[in-house]
Scaffold this motif. Structure first.
Motif, PDB file in Angstrom:
ATOM      1  N   MET A 112       0.977   6.057   1.380  1.00 35.10           N
ATOM      2  CA  MET A 112       2.243   5.384   1.119  1.00 35.10           C
ATOM      3  C   MET A 112       2.273   4.081   1.899  1.00 35.10           C
ATOM      4  N   SER A 113       3.125   3.195   1.488  1.00 36.94           N
ATOM      5  CA  SER A 113       3.273   1.910   2.153  1.00 36.94           C
ATOM      6  C   SER A 113       4.724   1.725   2.531  1.00 36.94           C
ATOM      7  N   SER A 114       4.975   1.342   3.774  1.00 40.01           N
ATOM      8  CA  SER A 114       6.358   1.177   4.194  1.00 40.01           C
ATOM      9  C   SER A 114       6.512  -0.070   5.041  1.00 40.01           C
ATOM     10  N   ASP A 115       7.735  -0.547   5.094  1.00 36.30           N
ATOM     11  CA  ASP A 115       8.055  -1.706   5.912  1.00 36.30           C
ATOM     12  C   ASP A 115       9.554  -1.715   6.138  1.00 36.30           C
ATOM     13  N   ILE A 116       9.956  -1.855   7.377  1.00 39.22           N
ATOM     14  CA  ILE A 116      11.369  -1.979   7.697  1.00 39.22           C
ATOM     15  C   ILE A 116      11.557  -3.323   8.371  1.00 39.22           C
ATOM     16  N   THR A 117      12.491  -4.086   7.896  1.00 38.44           N
ATOM     17  CA  THR A 117      12.696  -5.400   8.469  1.00 38.44           C
ATOM     18  C   THR A 117      14.165  -5.790   8.366  1.00 38.44           C
ATOM     19  N   LYS A 118      14.645  -6.517   9.347  1.00 36.86           N
ATOM     20  CA  LYS A 118      15.963  -7.119   9.231  1.00 36.86           C
ATOM     21  C   LYS A 118      15.854  -8.258   8.236  1.00 36.86           C
ATOM     22  N   PHE A 119      16.739  -8.267   7.273  1.00 36.05           N
ATOM     23  CA  PHE A 119      16.677  -9.308   6.259  1.00 36.05           C
ATOM     24  C   PHE A 119      16.905 -10.673   6.896  1.00 36.05           C
ATOM     25  N   SER A 120      16.062 -11.610   6.532  1.00 36.74           N
ATOM     26  CA  SER A 120      16.234 -12.993   6.958  1.00 36.74           C
ATOM     27  C   SER A 120      15.622 -13.879   5.899  1.00 36.74           C
ATOM     28  N   ILE A 121      15.969 -15.140   5.923  1.00 37.52           N
ATOM     29  CA  ILE A 121      15.412 -16.058   4.949  1.00 37.52           C
ATOM     30  C   ILE A 121      13.904 -16.176   5.146  1.00 37.52           C
TER      31      ILE A 121
ATOM     32  N   TRP B 184      17.933   7.402   7.606  1.00 39.23           N
ATOM     33  CA  TRP B 184      17.842   8.380   6.522  1.00 39.23           C
ATOM     34  C   TRP B 184      16.810   7.943   5.492  1.00 39.23           C
ATOM     35  N   PHE B 185      16.838   6.689   5.135  1.00 37.93           N
ATOM     36  CA  PHE B 185      15.876   6.208   4.141  1.00 37.93           C
ATOM     37  C   PHE B 185      14.456   6.196   4.687  1.00 37.93           C
ATOM     38  N   GLU B 186      14.303   5.843   5.958  1.00 38.27           N
ATOM     39  CA  GLU B 186      12.959   5.875   6.533  1.00 38.27           C
ATOM     40  C   GLU B 186      12.400   7.294   6.534  1.00 38.27           C
ATOM     41  N   ASP B 187      13.188   8.256   6.950  1.00 38.00           N
ATOM     42  CA  ASP B 187      12.731   9.642   6.998  1.00 38.00           C
ATOM     43  C   ASP B 187      12.458  10.185   5.600  1.00 38.00           C
ATOM     44  N   THR B 188      13.316   9.830   4.655  1.00 40.66           N
ATOM     45  CA  THR B 188      13.200  10.380   3.301  1.00 40.66           C
ATOM     46  C   THR B 188      12.087   9.716   2.503  1.00 40.66           C
ATOM     47  N   LEU B 189      12.033   8.401   2.518  1.00 41.53           N
ATOM     48  CA  LEU B 189      11.035   7.689   1.713  1.00 41.53           C
ATOM     49  C   LEU B 189       9.619   7.940   2.208  1.00 41.53           C
ATOM     50  N   ALA B 190       9.468   8.255   3.495  1.00 40.78           N
ATOM     51  CA  ALA B 190       8.145   8.528   4.055  1.00 40.78           C
ATOM     52  C   ALA B 190       7.501   9.767   3.444  1.00 40.78           C
ATOM     53  N   LYS B 191       8.291  10.601   2.786  1.00 45.63           N
ATOM     54  CA  LYS B 191       7.768  11.826   2.175  1.00 45.63           C
ATOM     55  C   LYS B 191       7.168  11.578   0.798  1.00 45.63           C
ATOM     56  N   TYR B 192       7.352  10.364   0.279  1.00 43.31           N
ATOM     57  CA  TYR B 192       6.919  10.059  -1.082  1.00 43.31           C
ATOM     58  C   TYR B 192       5.847   8.976  -1.072  1.00 43.31           C
ATOM     59  N   THR B 193       5.178   8.830  -2.194  1.00 44.72           N
ATOM     60  CA  THR B 193       4.065   7.879  -2.282  1.00 44.72           C
ATOM     61  C   THR B 193       4.483   6.521  -2.836  1.00 44.72           C
ATOM     62  N   THR B 194       5.693   6.402  -3.331  1.00 44.54           N
ATOM     63  CA  THR B 194       6.148   5.119  -3.864  1.00 44.54           C
ATOM     64  C   THR B 194       6.224   4.088  -2.734  1.00 44.54           C
ATOM     65  N   PRO B 195       5.545   2.951  -2.879  1.00 45.14           N
ATOM     66  CA  PRO B 195       5.641   1.909  -1.843  1.00 45.14           C
ATOM     67  C   PRO B 195       7.084   1.444  -1.696  1.00 45.14           C
ATOM     68  N   TYR B 196       7.508   1.226  -0.463  1.00 52.74           N
ATOM     69  CA  TYR B 196       8.900   0.844  -0.257  1.00 52.74           C
ATOM     70  C   TYR B 196       9.042  -0.173   0.864  1.00 52.74           C
TER      71      TYR B 196
END
Length: 294
Positions: free
Chosen positions: A1-10, A155-167
């Motif tokens: 899986m591919s993940s990335d968490i970031t504070k939105f910025s320009i 919640w989204f980090e914990d949940t999405l990490a269980k799936y293979t869809t890149p997020y």
């Protein structure tokens, strides 16, 4: 899986867009310059964010209107026939997952092209089964915008990490008093507020991006929330003819000169020159060298 968490910025938005645009053949003569197609799958949204025209129903009311599978299929088939190599962004003016056929829409798009979808995640959190359904598609990127707080993000980090869809999870919490500029937001073509800083520079958006509304109408820009300029409809015209329609050509040429005197451009805070320069240059050269100067 591919993940990335970031504070939105320009800055992060520019990096993402530029990396995607570099992978597209914008020399394709059938759709010269076109690198991204954004579709508006629904006219519904469950939120009233302070930085969106939907914060006031009098500005932008909810309407129970949705893009059909037929319209999506026509779009994808036309893009394939034109040898398009860019991406499809499923986002638009509403919350995509309020279209009950959104998973099918994603599948139709993602089997043919790089496809991303941007969501506030509320429908997914209420019904995590949707993530199971997304596993059956070829979705390239699920982008979740978290507007509430760190608990929502976790919640989204914990949940999405269980799936293979890149997020990708983008944190831009809506406190109700958003500093538009520091968050990288724009005024949505002047529909939120009229920009005091008038732009007098060229805008690249109509040279690299096409916006397809729920009914197949093509708008000249994804910031035209008032639908002031419909340049064609893909259900009755070819994408090539819409992309180089007389209305689109006229608008592009004005913006190429930095002329933003028309509405909504005269109220818009969008820079318009952050990405898409190569497409802009190619289309501009086409106009300069072609006899087709309508």
């Amino acid at each position: 899986m591919s993940s990335d968490i970031t504070k939105f910025s320009i800055e992060t938005h520019i990096d993402y867009r530029q990396s995607r645009l570099k992978q597209v053949d914008i020399q394709n003569p059938q759709l010269l310059g076109l690198a991204a197609v954004e579709i508006n799958p629904t006219e519904l949204c469950n939120r009233t964010c302070s930085f969106c025209p939907r914060h006031d129903p009098e500005i932008y009311p909810n309407r129970n209107l949705h893009m059909s599978l037929e319209t999506v299929s026509v779009l994808v088939e036309q893009l394939k026939a034109a040898n398009y190599s860019g991406e499809i962004n499923i986002t638009g003016f509403g919350e995509p997952f309020l279209n009950k056929q959104i998973v099918d829409i994603i599948q139709i798009c993602s089997t043919a092209f790089y496809t991303s979808v941007i969501t506030n995640g509320d429908r997914i959190r209420a019904n995590p089964q949707l993530l199971e359904e997304l596993q059956g598609t070829d979705l390239d990127l699920l982008m979740v915008d978290c507007y509430d707080d760190a608990e929502q993000t976790q919640w989204f980090e914990d949940t999405l990490a269980k799936y293979t869809t890149p997020y990708k999870i983008r944190n831009h919490y809506d406190t109700g008093d958003v500093d538009f500029q520091s968050y990288g937001y724009n005024n949505r073509g002047g529909s939120l507020y009229e920009s005091n800083e008038k732009q007098n520079r060229p805008c690249y958006l109509p040279s690299y991006k096409m916006f397809v509304d729920w009914n197949g109408d093509v708008l000249f820009c994804s910031n035209d929330w008032g639908r002031e300029h419909v340049v064609g409809n893909l259900l009755s015209e070819t994408l090539h003819n819409v992309w180089f329609s007389k209305p689109m050509n006229k608008i592009r040429k004005k913006l190429m000169k930095g002329d933003r005197s028309m509405s909504p451009c005269n109220k818009c805070s969008v820079d318009g020159s952050l990405f898409g320069k190569q497409s802009f240059d190619i289309v501009k050269e086409y106009y300069e060298n072609s006899n087709n100067r309508n």
